[in-house]
Design an enzyme around this catalytic site. Structure first.
Site, short mmCIF file in Angstrom:
data_model
loop_
_atom_site.label_atom_id
_atom_site.label_comp_id
_atom_site.label_asym_id
_atom_site.label_seq_id
_atom_site.Cartn_x
_atom_site.Cartn_y
_atom_site.Cartn_z
N LYS A 100 1.12 -1.81 0.07
CA LYS A 100 -0.24 0.02 0.22
C LYS A 100 0.71 1.53 -0.31
O LYS A 100 0.83 2.03 -0.76
CB LYS A 100 -0.84 -0.35 0.75
CG LYS A 100 -1.30 1.55 1.43
CD LYS A 100 -2.54 1.44 2.92
CE LYS A 100 -1.75 1.62 3.79
NZ LYS A 100 -1.13 2.93 4.04
N ASN A 101 1.87 1.53 0.15
CA ASN A 101 2.76 2.67 0.82
C ASN A 101 4.20 2.90 -0.37
O ASN A 101 4.44 3.63 0.14
CB ASN A 101 2.85 2.83 2.08
CG ASN A 101 1.97 2.50 3.38
OD1 ASN A 101 1.01 3.19 2.93
ND2 ASN A 101 2.99 2.16 4.94
N CYS A 140 -5.25 12.04 12.11
CA CYS A 140 -6.06 10.42 11.96
C CYS A 140 -5.84 10.69 13.22
O CYS A 140 -5.64 10.63 14.41
CB CYS A 140 -5.00 10.29 10.73
SG CYS A 140 -3.46 9.07 11.46
N ARG A 168 -0.15 14.41 12.62
CA ARG A 168 0.82 13.80 10.76
C ARG A 168 0.56 15.38 10.51
O ARG A 168 0.45 15.56 8.98
CB ARG A 168 -0.50 13.13 10.19
CG ARG A 168 -1.45 11.98 10.94
CD ARG A 168 0.28 10.61 11.31
NE ARG A 168 0.42 9.97 10.33
CZ ARG A 168 -0.24 9.46 9.48
NH1 ARG A 168 -0.69 8.72 9.83
NH2 ARG A 168 0.59 8.93 8.54
N PRO A 169 1.83 16.36 11.75
CA PRO A 169 1.63 17.37 10.99
C PRO A 169 2.15 17.50 9.25
O PRO A 169 2.81 16.05 8.97
CB PRO A 169 2.96 17.91 11.53
CG PRO A 169 3.25 17.33 12.20
CD PRO A 169 2.42 15.41 11.99
N ILE A 170 2.52 18.40 8.28
CA ILE A 170 2.93 18.34 6.77
C ILE A 170 4.29 19.72 7.19
O ILE A 170 4.12 20.08 5.64
CB ILE A 170 2.49 18.61 6.09
CG1 ILE A 170 1.03 19.69 6.27
CG2 ILE A 170 1.51 17.27 5.87
CD1 ILE A 170 0.35 20.06 5.04
N LEU A 176 6.81 19.80 7.44
CA LEU A 176 7.89 19.64 6.47
C LEU A 176 7.73 19.39 5.49
O LEU A 176 9.31 19.60 4.14
CB LEU A 176 9.11 18.08 7.30
CG LEU A 176 8.90 17.85 8.48
CD1 LEU A 176 10.21 16.63 8.75
CD2 LEU A 176 10.75 19.03 9.03
N ASP A 186 4.62 0.72 12.03
CA ASP A 186 3.82 -0.29 11.72
C ASP A 186 3.60 -1.37 11.94
O ASP A 186 2.27 -2.09 11.67
CB ASP A 186 3.42 0.57 9.85
CG ASP A 186 3.78 1.43 9.83
OD1 ASP A 186 3.35 1.60 8.10
OD2 ASP A 186 2.51 2.37 10.19
N ARG A 193 -7.98 -0.74 4.60
CA ARG A 193 -7.56 0.66 4.20
C ARG A 193 -6.14 0.12 3.63
O ARG A 193 -5.92 0.30 2.31
CB ARG A 193 -7.14 1.56 5.13
CG ARG A 193 -8.47 2.89 5.47
CD ARG A 193 -8.09 3.87 6.52
NE ARG A 193 -6.54 4.05 6.04
CZ ARG A 193 -5.56 3.86 6.52
NH1 ARG A 193 -5.68 4.15 7.96
NH2 ARG A 193 -4.02 4.71 6.01
C1 EPZ Z 1 3.99 7.18 5.59
O1 EPZ Z 1 4.03 7.81 6.62
C2 EPZ Z 1 3.64 6.10 6.27
N1 EPZ Z 1 2.19 6.12 5.31
C3 EPZ Z 1 2.93 4.95 7.56
O2 EPZ Z 1 1.87 3.93 7.07
C4 EPZ Z 1 3.90 5.70 8.16
O3 EPZ Z 1 3.34 4.84 9.73
C5 EPZ Z 1 5.49 5.96 8.61
O4 EPZ Z 1 5.68 6.34 7.27
C6 EPZ Z 1 6.03 5.96 8.97
O5 EPZ Z 1 7.04 4.66 8.45
C7 EPZ Z 1 2.14 5.34 3.73
O6 EPZ Z 1 3.29 5.95 3.25
C8 EPZ Z 1 1.28 6.56 3.29
P1 EPZ Z 1 6.26 10.12 8.13
P2 EPZ Z 1 3.77 9.08 7.06
O7 EPZ Z 1 6.00 10.82 7.69
O8 EPZ Z 1 4.89 9.52 5.63
C9 EPZ Z 1 6.64 13.40 11.54
C10 EPZ Z 1 0.64 2.25 7.79
O9 EPZ Z 1 -0.12 2.12 8.91
N2 EPZ Z 1 6.42 14.82 10.64
O10 EPZ Z 1 7.50 9.57 8.10
O11 EPZ Z 1 3.34 10.05 7.58
C11 EPZ Z 1 5.18 12.51 11.85
O12 EPZ Z 1 4.41 13.38 13.05
C12 EPZ Z 1 0.78 4.11 7.51
O13 EPZ Z 1 0.66 2.47 6.39
C13 EPZ Z 1 6.61 15.75 10.83
O14 EPZ Z 1 6.77 16.36 12.27
O15 EPZ Z 1 5.18 9.56 8.10
C14 EPZ Z 1 6.04 11.50 12.62
O16 EPZ Z 1 5.82 11.14 14.56
C15 EPZ Z 1 0.13 4.97 9.20
N3 EPZ Z 1 6.62 16.82 10.02
C16 EPZ Z 1 6.93 11.14 11.88
O17 EPZ Z 1 7.62 12.70 11.50
C17 EPZ Z 1 6.16 16.24 9.04
O18 EPZ Z 1 6.39 17.41 7.89
C18 EPZ Z 1 6.95 9.94 10.48
O19 EPZ Z 1 5.98 10.15 10.02
C19 EPZ Z 1 6.34 15.37 8.47
C20 EPZ Z 1 6.38 14.07 9.22
#
Ligand code: EPZ
Length: 418
Positions: free
Chosen positions: A22-23, A116, A121-123, A125, A306, A399
Site C-alpha cells: 500500500k505504501n 488521523c 500528522r503535521p506536514i 517538513l 507499522d 484500508r
Molecule cells: C508513512 O507515513 C506511512 N504511510 C505510514 O504508514 C508509516 O507509519 C510512516 O510513513 C512511518 O514509517 C504511507 O506511506 C502512506 P512520516 P508518513 O512522515 O509519511 C513526523 C500505515 O499504517 N512528521 O515518516 O506520514 C510525524 O508526525 C501508515 O501504513 C513531522 O513532524 O510518516 C511522525 O511523528 C501509518 N512533520 C514522523 O514524522 C512532517 O512534515 C514520521 O512521519 C512530516 C512528518
C-alpha cells in the site's frame, strides 16, 4: 457496519500470496500523474486507500483502468490541479499528490490533510521544503494554495526528521525542477526506493534512494512507464504475527526478505523459526513465544512503527514481560484497551511505552478497530484467543489489507466477514 468474526485457538498452516505494498502504491500512483502519459502499474493491491488515490487521479483528469492487480493510468489529459476536501479527507496520505501536481502543473490546491487516529500528522517538513524550492504557499481556512510563479527550483533540503511522506513529496516535486535537489536525512524505506525506480523508468534522474542523501536532477521530459510494485513488508509481518499468535507453520510467497531485515530478528528472538526458501518466507511458531525485553520503533532500517501493534498482540501471550517504545507516532497505542478486553495485561506509561505482561491465555471479546494496524493487531490476538472474537469497524483494516478473511482462511483460520 461490517465486522470480522474469528474463532481462535486453532494453529495455522498452509501458504498465502503476499499483496503489493500500500505504501508504495500510493506515491507511485501520484507519480503517474506527475509524469504525463500512460503508466501500467502491476501488483497494485485492492484497498480502499488505493481506490481513493485512483479517485484523485480521475478528478484531475487522468483516465484509469483496473485489470485485476494492474492499474493503468493515462495522465496525458490531466488538467486540474486542485484536490477537493472530500477526496483529501478519504486518505490522509493524499498530501503526496501535492508534489506530483507541482511537478506537472507548477501549482496545486489541496486541503490540509489534518490528523488521523494515530497522530497529528503535521506536514511542516513537506511545506517548508516546497517553500525552499520556490513554491508560494497560502493557507486559507484549511485550504493550501501552492503556486510557483518562477517555476520549481532544485535546492539543498535537510530534513529535521527522515519523514517518508516528505521525502516522497520532495522527490515528486523535484523531478522536473530547474537544477538539482539534494535531500539530506532522507527516509530510507523500501517504498522510497520503489518510487525512485518508477520515476527513473519515466525518465527522471533520481540517485541515492534508500540512503540518507537522495539527489534528483530535474529533467524536461517525463513519460509513463510500466512497473511492478514491491510486496508489502508490513502485511508480511502481520501474517507472521498471526502464526506466532495462533501457533503452527505458514508460508508467505512474494515476500522480499531484505525488506524484513528489521523484523525477522524480533520474531526469532520471540522463538519463531523463520526460513526463506524459493521466494517463500516460512514462519514456524514455538509452543509459547518468548518475551522481547525491549523493542523500539525507529525509521527504516529500524523496527517499523507499522508492525508495532501486531507484535504487541503476539507478545500479549509471551512467557514474560516485554517493553515496547513507540518513537514515531504519538497516539499509536489505541489497540491496547481492546487487547485488554481480551485478557491481555498491558500498561502504558507516558503514552509511548507499553509494558506487556505475557498471559497464558487470551479470550474472545467484542472489540473495535481504531486504526489500520491496531485493527490487524486485534485479528492477531483473536487467532490466538480461546473462543469467539468479533471485531467492529473493520473498514480500518480494509484500508491496508486486501481480503484479510480470504488470506487467513487460506491458512486454516476460522474467520468470516459479516
Ligand atoms: C508513512 O507515513 C506511512 N504511510 C505510514 O504508514 C508509516 O507509519 C510512516 O510513513 C512511518 O514509517 C504511507 O506511506 C502512506 P512520516 P508518513 O512522515 O509519511 C513526523 C500505515 O499504517 N512528521 O515518516 O506520514 C510525524 O508526525 C501508515 O501504513 C513531522 O513532524 O510518516 C511522525 O511523528 C501509518 N512533520 C514522523 O514524522 C512532517 O512534515 C514520521 O512521519 C512530516 C512528518
Amino acid at each position: 457496519m461490517e465486522k470480522i468474526i474469528i474463532n481462535g485457538g486453532r494453529p495455522l498452516s498452509g501458504k498465502t500470496e503476499l499483496q503489493g505494498s500500500k505504501n508504495s502504491a500510493l506515491p507511485i500512483l501520484a507519480a503517474a500523474a506527475a509524469v504525463g502519459g500512460v503508466s501500467v502499474i502491476h501488483n497494485c493491491p485492492k484497498l480502499t486507500d488505493v481506490e481513493a488515490a485512483i479517485k484523485i487521479l480521475e478528478h484531475i483528469g487522468c483516465k484509469t483502468k483496473r485489470e485485476g492487480h494492474t492499474v493503468i493510468v493515462d495522465s496525458s489529459c490531466a488538467e486540474r490541479f486542485d484536490i477537493p476536501e472530500r477526496l483529501m479527507r478519504e486518505m490522509r496520505s493524499s498530501i503526496v499528490f501535492l508534489g506530483a501536481l507541482l511537478a506537472r502543473f507548477g501549482a496545486g490546491t489541496v486541503s490540509a490533510p489534518g490528523g488521523c487516529e494515530i497522530g497529528l500528522r503535521p506536514i511542516d517538513l513537506h511545506l517548508s521544503s516546497f517553500a525552499a524550492m520556490g513554491v508560494d504557499i497560502t493557507e486559507r481556512s484549511g485550504i493550501l494554495e501552492c503556486k510557483a510563479p518562477s517555476g520549481i527550483n532544485g535546492c539543498q533540503i535537510s530534513l529535521a526528521f527522515p519523514s517518508v511522506g516528505a521525502t516522497e513529496n520532495i522527490m515528486l516535486a523535484a523531478v522536473s525542477a530547474k537544477g538539482e535537489t539534494v535531500i539530506t536525512n532522507a527516509a530510507r524505506e523500501p517504498e522510497i526506493v520503489d518510487l525512485a525506480e518508477f520515476l527513473n523508468k519515466c525518465g527522471a534522474c533520481v540517485s541515492g534512494a534508500g540512503q540518507s542523501i537522495v539527489r534528483i536532477r530535474g529533467v524536461k521530459k517525463l513519460s509513463g512507464a510500466e512497473h511492478r510494485i514491491i510486496s508489502d513488508r508490513i502485511v508480511a509481518s502481520t501474517i507472521m504475527a498471526c502464526c506466532a499468535s495462533a501457533g503452527g507453520k505458514v508460508a508467505v510467497s512474494g515476500a522480499i526478505t531484505e525488506h524484513l531485515a528489521p523484523i525477522i530478528p524480533v520474531f526469532e528472538a520471540a522463538g519463531c523459526k523463520i526460513t526463506a526458501q524459493g521466494g517463500e518466507l516460512i514462519t514456524e511458531a514455538p509452543k509459547r513465544i518468548s518475551r522481547i525485553k525491549s523493542l523500539r520503533t525507529m525509521p527504516y532500517p529500524g523496527f517499523p512503527t507499522d508492525s508495532q501493534a501486531i507484535v504487541m498482540a503476539m507478545l500479549s501471550k509471551a512467557d514474560g514481560t516485554s517493553v515496547i517504545s513507540e518513537k514515531i507516532f504519538e497516539n499509536r497505542f489505541r489497540h491496547v484497551p481492546e487487547l485488554i478486553k481480551m485478557g491481555a495485561d498491558i500498561r502504558v506509561e507516558d503514552g509511548c511505552v507499553a509494558v506487556v505482561e505475557g498471559v497464558k491465555k487470551l479470550h474472545g471479546a467484542r472489540v473495535s478497530a481504531c486504526d489500520l494496524r491496531g485493527g490487524c493487531a486485534l485479528a492477531v490476538a483473536a487467532l490466538g484467543a480461546e473462543d469467539k472474537t468479533v471485531i467492529d469497524n473493520i473498514y480500518h483494516i480494509d484500508r491496508g489489507c486486501e481480503a484479510p478473511e480470504a488470506r487467513l482462511s487460506e491458512l486454516g483460520a476460522d474467520i468470516k466477514r459479516a
